[in-house]
Each structure stands twice: as structure tokens, then as C-alpha cells.
Design a protein around this motif. Structure first.
Motif, PDB file in Angstrom:
ATOM      1  N   ALA A   9       0.914  -1.353   0.025  1.00 21.88           N
ATOM      2  CA  ALA A   9       0.154  -0.094  -0.095  1.00 21.88           C
ATOM      3  C   ALA A   9       0.911   1.088   0.179  1.00 21.88           C
ATOM      4  CB  ALA A   9      -0.754   0.016   1.128  1.00 21.88           C
ATOM      5  N   SER A  10       0.221   2.377  -0.710  1.00 22.36           N
ATOM      6  CA  SER A  10       1.185   3.594  -0.638  1.00 22.36           C
ATOM      7  C   SER A  10       0.299   4.573  -0.055  1.00 22.36           C
ATOM      8  CB  SER A  10       1.411   4.085  -2.075  1.00 22.36           C
ATOM      9  OG  SER A  10       0.208   4.376  -2.608  1.00 22.36           O
ATOM     10  N   SER A  11       0.828   5.331   1.024  1.00 23.06           N
ATOM     11  CA  SER A  11      -0.056   6.694   1.605  1.00 23.06           C
ATOM     12  C   SER A  11       0.653   7.918   1.526  1.00 23.06           C
ATOM     13  CB  SER A  11       0.189   6.292   3.030  1.00 23.06           C
ATOM     14  OG  SER A  11      -0.395   5.195   3.363  1.00 23.06           O
ATOM     15  N   VAL A  12       0.040   9.133   1.151  1.00 30.06           N
ATOM     16  CA  VAL A  12       0.792  10.268   0.818  1.00 30.06           C
ATOM     17  C   VAL A  12       1.149  10.885   2.004  1.00 30.06           C
ATOM     18  CG1 VAL A  12      -1.567  11.342   0.905  1.00 30.06           C
ATOM     19  CG2 VAL A  12       0.205  12.429  -0.505  1.00 30.06           C
ATOM     20  N   VAL A  13       2.290  11.503   1.933  1.00 24.76           N
ATOM     21  CA  VAL A  13       2.887  12.286   3.077  1.00 24.76           C
ATOM     22  C   VAL A  13       2.323  13.756   3.168  1.00 24.76           C
ATOM     23  CG1 VAL A  13       5.050  13.096   3.974  1.00 24.76           C
ATOM     24  CG2 VAL A  13       4.947  10.854   3.010  1.00 24.76           C
ATOM     25  N   ASN A  54       4.650  15.345  -4.543  1.00 27.66           N
ATOM     26  CA  ASN A  54       4.127  14.771  -3.357  1.00 27.66           C
ATOM     27  C   ASN A  54       4.945  13.834  -3.045  1.00 27.66           C
ATOM     28  OD1 ASN A  54       1.515  16.268  -3.476  1.00 27.66           O
ATOM     29  ND2 ASN A  54       0.998  15.108  -5.270  1.00 27.66           N
ATOM     30  N   PHE A  56       5.145   9.938  -1.162  1.00 27.80           N
ATOM     31  CA  PHE A  56       4.429   8.627  -0.833  1.00 27.80           C
ATOM     32  C   PHE A  56       5.334   7.772  -0.006  1.00 27.80           C
ATOM     33  CE2 PHE A  56       2.285  10.540  -4.302  1.00 27.80           C
ATOM     34  CZ  PHE A  56       0.926  10.372  -3.861  1.00 27.80           C
ATOM     35  N   THR A  57       4.719   7.072   1.185  1.00 31.99           N
ATOM     36  CA  THR A  57       5.340   6.044   1.959  1.00 31.99           C
ATOM     37  C   THR A  57       4.795   4.801   1.433  1.00 31.99           C
ATOM     38  OG1 THR A  57       4.118   6.289   3.755  1.00 31.99           O
ATOM     39  CG2 THR A  57       5.871   7.587   3.938  1.00 31.99           C
ATOM     40  N   SER A  59       4.003   0.498   2.410  1.00 31.47           N
ATOM     41  CA  SER A  59       3.953  -0.238   3.458  1.00 31.47           C
ATOM     42  C   SER A  59       5.099  -1.348   3.694  1.00 31.47           C
ATOM     43  CB  SER A  59       2.439  -1.066   3.469  1.00 31.47           C
ATOM     44  OG  SER A  59       2.553  -1.983   2.197  1.00 31.47           O
ATOM     45  N   ASP A  89       1.368   9.361 -11.557  1.00 32.89           N
ATOM     46  CA  ASP A  89       1.868   8.244 -10.396  1.00 32.89           C
ATOM     47  C   ASP A  89       2.812   7.380 -10.968  1.00 32.89           C
ATOM     48  OD1 ASP A  89       1.645   7.598  -7.547  1.00 32.89           O
ATOM     49  OD2 ASP A  89       0.946   5.678  -8.479  1.00 32.89           O
TER      50      ASP A  89
END
Length: 137
Positions: A9-13, A54, A56-57, A59, A89
């Protein structure tokens, strides 16, 4: 179960945490790493003109950057004959992979090498995986 069998999974910082993102993921090489991302963006896309990015981190403890002001772009890399359209992206993932590879070759730092492999693992699961992997081949 290995990480290759699990969806990464990716998450925006959030913007207020972005200043800490690159030092966290690139250690003492964070300034050079950031510069390489922007340099590779310009090399791979003629229409790239800078702007906000942007972060992204992932998981799996990876990360990547994407330009926030771009839609689909034409990406070309003359060294392998790649040329095609990709979304912002996928472009960001591709650019970050090129930058991490370049930085890993230069520094031989295991931290950077690990970040490259984590992002590549995520890239192989991305909806535009075929384009990303062709671009970096």
C-alpha cells in the motif's frame, strides 16, 4: 507469506511532514537524492517544468515522489528505446527508481539499494507496471 505475495500500500505524506521524508528515507544522501529526482524528471519528460512534488510512503518501508502538477505525460529514455505515455503516479515511480538506481551506484549505500528494491517491488504491482518496468529496463 512473502512480501511479493502481499499487496503493498502507498500513503501520501502530508505537506507538513514532507521536510522529514527524504532525510528519513535517504539518510545523509537526501539532498543529492532529491536533486537526482528532479534531474531524471527533466531527462525523461520534455514537458517537465518543475513544480510541487508529493511524497508517498509504502507499507514495505519504501517511498517515492510524484509531480503534483502533471497528468499523463510522454516519457522517453533513449538508452533503452522506451517511449510511451504514463500517468503522473507511474512517472513519479519511474523517476524515483532512476534516481535511486543512480544514487545506489554512486554511493554503494545499502540503505539506498534497499529503497530501490522496495520501490521496484511496489512498481511491479502498480496498475501501470508494464510501462514502468519497460521504462527502467
Amino acid at each position: 507469506m512473502s512480501t511479493t505475495e502481499c499487496k503493498i500500500a502507498s500513503s501520501v505524506v502530508p505537506d507538513e511532514l514532507c521536510l522529514n521524508a527524504l532525510p528519513r528515507f535517504l539518510g545523509r544522501h537526501y539532498m543529492e537524492g532529491e536533486s537526482l529526482v528532479y534531474d531524471w524528471a527533466a531527462r525523461l519528460c520534455r514537458s517537465y517544468e518543475g513544480g510541487h512534488w508529493n511524497f508517498f510512503t509504502l507499507s514495505n518501508d519504501g517511498f517515492y515522489m510524484t509531480p503534483s502538477n502533471m497528468g499523463r505525460v510522454h516519457v522517453r529514455w533513449h538508452m533503452n528505446g522506451y517511449g510511451d505515455m504514463m500517468g503522473a503516479d507511474a512517472f513519479g515511480i519511474t523517476v524515483t527508481l532512476f534516481a535511486l538506481c543512480h544514487l545506489a551506484e554512486k554511493t554503494l549505500d545499502d540503505l539506498i539499494i534497499g529503497r530501490y528494491h522496495r520501490l521496484r517491488e511496489f512498481a511491479s504491482q502498480h496498475v501501470e507496471a508494464a510501462n514502468i518496468l519497460r521504462a527502467i529496463d
